[in-house]
Write a protein that holds these residues in place. Structure first.
Motif, PDB file in Angstrom:
ATOM      1  N   SER A 173       0.830  -1.201   0.000  1.00 14.18           N
ATOM      2  CA  SER A 173       0.000   0.000   0.000  1.00 14.18           C
ATOM      3  C   SER A 173       0.868   1.257   0.000  1.00 14.18           C
ATOM      4  CB  SER A 173      -0.928   0.012   1.215  1.00 14.18           C
ATOM      5  OG  SER A 173      -1.806  -1.095   1.183  1.00 14.18           O
ATOM      6  N   ALA A 206       2.255   1.763  -3.408  1.00 10.05           N
ATOM      7  CA  ALA A 206       1.214   2.084  -4.385  1.00 10.05           C
ATOM      8  C   ALA A 206       0.991   3.594  -4.522  1.00 10.05           C
ATOM      9  CB  ALA A 206      -0.098   1.413  -4.000  1.00 10.05           C
ATOM     10  N   GLU A 229       2.100   5.147  -7.639  1.00 10.97           N
ATOM     11  CA  GLU A 229       1.285   4.789  -8.791  1.00 10.97           C
ATOM     12  C   GLU A 229      -0.043   5.538  -8.799  1.00 10.97           C
ATOM     13  OE1 GLU A 229       2.100   2.906 -11.394  1.00 10.97           O
ATOM     14  OE2 GLU A 229       4.101   2.733 -10.527  1.00 10.97           O
TER      15      GLU A 229
END
Length: 217
Positions: free
Chosen positions: A183, A186, A189
């Motif tokens: 997480s 991420a 991204e």
């Protein structure tokens, strides 16, 4: 005494002023009172042209679309995929030109038929390529909704290109999520490199259209 004649107050002038003011104050700060002050008129004067703020937003969205398509004739030689790429890239670029541009555009109704000519041309291109009208509508509307939603989220982080909203520091986010490594990673991204993110997502949508509709023909 100032004898200079002001341009008459009409819907187009009010919408132009509202769009200019939008970049300064954002959608929440865009009140009829603020627009009237910018136009040097009393707020009730605007109600001759717009019954409420939503009616003004409809006109603003129409003007945004009018500016977006001005001088951008469609290429009849486009494939369906090229048409969707051009249309959605153009829409994203247009929305990013205004603070809260996607929020203004979302849920509005055009006040005229400014959009119908290009809509007709696009649907004709799709049906000529073998899509049913239903499939053509689903393909165009799904890609449109992807772009609109993407830009709405993008502008939640970067209200205008190059402007970063406080609270979206990816490194700080990763530090706070150190116990959740996937997480944490991420974040880069989700909240960075929106250009690449948009293009990859749009390609996924178009690949889905290809798989579901074109491969079934």
């Amino acid at each position: 005494m100032n004898t200079e004649r002001r341009a008459p107050l009409d819907r187009r002038r009010v919408a132009d002023t509202a769009l200019r003011l939008l970049n300064e104050v954002g959608l929440d700060g865009l009140t009829l009172r603020a627009i009237a002050k910018e136009l040097d008129v009393k707020a009730p004067a605007l109600y001759w042209h717009f019954k409420d703020k939503q009616a003004l937003l409809d006109e603003m969205a129409t003007e945004m679309y009018r500016r977006m398509v001005a001088g951008s004739a469609l290429d009849p030689a486009d494939t369906w995929r090229e048409r969707l790429l051009k249309a959605n890239r153009g829409l994203r670029a247009a929305l990013l030109g205004y603070r809260d541009g996607a929020k203004v555009f979302s849920g509005t109704r055009f006040t005229g038929l400014v959009h119908v000519e290009q809509m007709e041309e696009t649907l004709s291109l799709f049906t000529a390529a073998g899509f049913t009208l239903t499939q053509a509508v689903r393909a165009t509307s799904t890609s449109y909704l992807y772009t609109l939603g993407f830009v709405m989220e993008e502008q939640g982080v970067e209200p205008l290109p190059g402007e970063r909203r406080e609270g979206f520091d990816v490194a700080e986010r990763a530090r706070r999520m150190a116990d959740f490594p996937l997480s944490a990673a991420a974040g880069a991204e989700i909240f960075e490199d929106y250009e690449r993110h948009f293009e990859e997502g749009l390609a996924l949508v178009l690949d889905g259209i290809e798989t579901r509709y074109r491969n079934a023909l």
